[in-house]
Design a protein around this motif. Structure first.
Motif, short mmCIF file in Angstrom:
data_model
loop_
_atom_site.label_atom_id
_atom_site.label_comp_id
_atom_site.label_asym_id
_atom_site.label_seq_id
_atom_site.Cartn_x
_atom_site.Cartn_y
_atom_site.Cartn_z
N MET A 17 -6.36 0.66 2.09
CA MET A 17 -5.29 1.53 1.61
C MET A 17 -5.83 2.85 1.06
O MET A 17 -5.28 3.92 1.34
N ASN A 24 -7.09 8.77 0.73
CA ASN A 24 -5.64 8.61 0.62
C ASN A 24 -5.18 8.77 -0.83
O ASN A 24 -4.10 9.33 -1.09
N LEU A 62 2.40 1.64 0.29
CA LEU A 62 1.20 1.70 1.13
C LEU A 62 0.50 0.35 1.19
O LEU A 62 0.02 -0.08 2.25
N LYS A 65 2.27 -1.84 3.49
CA LYS A 65 2.00 -1.49 4.89
C LYS A 65 0.67 -2.07 5.37
O LYS A 65 0.60 -2.66 6.45
N ILE A 72 -3.42 3.16 7.47
CA ILE A 72 -2.93 4.20 6.57
C ILE A 72 -3.70 5.49 6.77
O ILE A 72 -4.94 5.51 6.79
N GLU A 76 1.12 8.57 6.67
CA GLU A 76 1.70 7.42 5.97
C GLU A 76 1.77 7.67 4.47
O GLU A 76 2.73 7.25 3.80
N VAL A 77 0.76 8.36 3.92
CA VAL A 77 0.77 8.68 2.49
C VAL A 77 1.95 9.61 2.17
O VAL A 77 2.72 9.38 1.24
N ALA A 80 5.20 7.72 2.39
CA ALA A 80 5.43 6.83 1.25
C ALA A 80 5.99 7.60 0.07
O ALA A 80 6.90 7.13 -0.63
N SER A 97 10.55 0.90 3.52
CA SER A 97 9.36 1.05 4.35
C SER A 97 9.20 -0.10 5.33
O SER A 97 8.42 -0.02 6.28
#
Length: 321
Positions: A17, A24, A62, A65, A72, A76-77, A80, A97
């Motif tokens: 993640m 991230n 996240l 996910k 990720i 995606e960040v 979110a 999500s």
């Protein structure tokens, strides 16, 4: 200032993640304005209360996910954070999500709370209006749901249409036959299909009539049953064209009408059929409407700023909502 500390269950998932060199987390810090420190599966977030709540909810999304095998990255960040918005209910953000549209080439997830609302609205209503600027995913998500429903056997046919309005160009002077002349107007619909299905499957389904991509005028006189019907660029229809299109809806069909009322290319003085339909059908049962804004733009970050600037001008000059 606020601070929250917490632990996540699986250290391996945490590493997936946070990304290489916590990339991230650094992006999440930049977007929300908080400070995030991590050691193993333990994390601490510091900053303004609202920002801390938003960052914590985004991390929960996240983590959910990666626990489902989703890789990720930057998109995606950002997604979110958009899905969480000002919502302090972490579970609600996670539920949003979890929405997924499955196609042959990819699984598609909402990247903002409005996108999630849009998908849910399309699932729950026979007719849906998607309103807002380019880049918010209106057409892409509608095509994704149509493809997903076709693969599940819920519908037999996908029909994609848009008005061939000449935005400063003369259709008659374009080279080729009628198909060659109108295909440039329909290109975004083809592009979306090819992102979701192998090219040979798209071509085969078009040849068999299971997928139909045609100008709005081709819809006249038909009743469309067991189909998912999408009208793109609907702001460029006249009221009569819109009435004609809406009354094509048949049994076991869904219809999605998308448009941006700030981008009308009709001749001066001609009322947009999209604007007219929203007024005429306001409050009618089984009809949904979702409005996107610049904050839902999922293209390059500068695009969102450009859209926001034009939105602000429309509100100031024209008094548009």
């Amino acid at each position: 200032m606020a601070e929250v500390s917490f632990e996540l269950f699986n250290n391996t998932l945490v590493q997936q993640m946070v990304g290489a060199q916590d990339s991230n987390l650094r992006l999440l810090e930049k977007i929300t304005g908080v400070e995030i420190s991590s050691f193993g599966n333990k994390m601490t977030i510091k900053g303004k209360k609202a920002a801390v709540d938003q960052a914590k909810a985004a991390i929960d999304v996240l983590y959910n996910k990666v626990s489902r095998g989703i890789e990720i990255g930057e998109q995606e960040v950002s997604a979110a954070v958009r899905i969480c918005g000002d919502n302090k209910d972490c579970q609600a953000a996670i539920d949003l999500s979890n929405i997924v549209l499955k196609t042959k080439k990819r699984h598609i997830y909402p990247r903002s709370a409005t996108q999630a609302e849009y998908i849910q609205t399309m699932m729950n209503n026979e007719l849906v209006f998607g309103l807002g600027p380019a880049g918010t995913g209106k057409t892409y998500l509608a095509v994704a749901l149509a493809v997903s429903m076709m693969l599940e056997g819920a519908i037999d046919k996908i029909i994609l249409s848009r008005p061939a309005v000449e935005a400063g160009e003369n259709l008659g002077f374009l080279p080729g036959d009628l198909k060659d002349k109108v295909d440039p107007y329909l290109r975004p619909l083809y592009d979306a299909l090819y992102e979701m299905l192998p090219a040979e499957q798209v071509d085969k389904k078009i040849a068999l009539g299971e997928i139909e991509i045609a100008p709005l005028a081709f819809m006249r006189g038909r009743t469309l049953s067991n189909a998912f019907i999408i009208l793109d660029e609907a702001q460029n229809t006249t009221p009569m064209q819109m009435k004609m299109f809406l009354t094509r809806l048949g049994e076991n069909s869904r219809m999605v009408v998308n448009g941006d009322l700030s981008q009308v290319d009709l001749p001066r003085g001609v009322i947009s059929g999209l604007r007219d339909a929203l007024d005429v059908l306001k409050g009618t049962a089984n009809i949904g409407s979702v409005r996107f804004s610049a904050t839902d733009v999922v293209r390059h970050g500068l695009v969102a700023k450009i859209v926001k600037a034009y939105e602000d001008k429309s509100k100031k000059v024209y008094g548009e909502e």
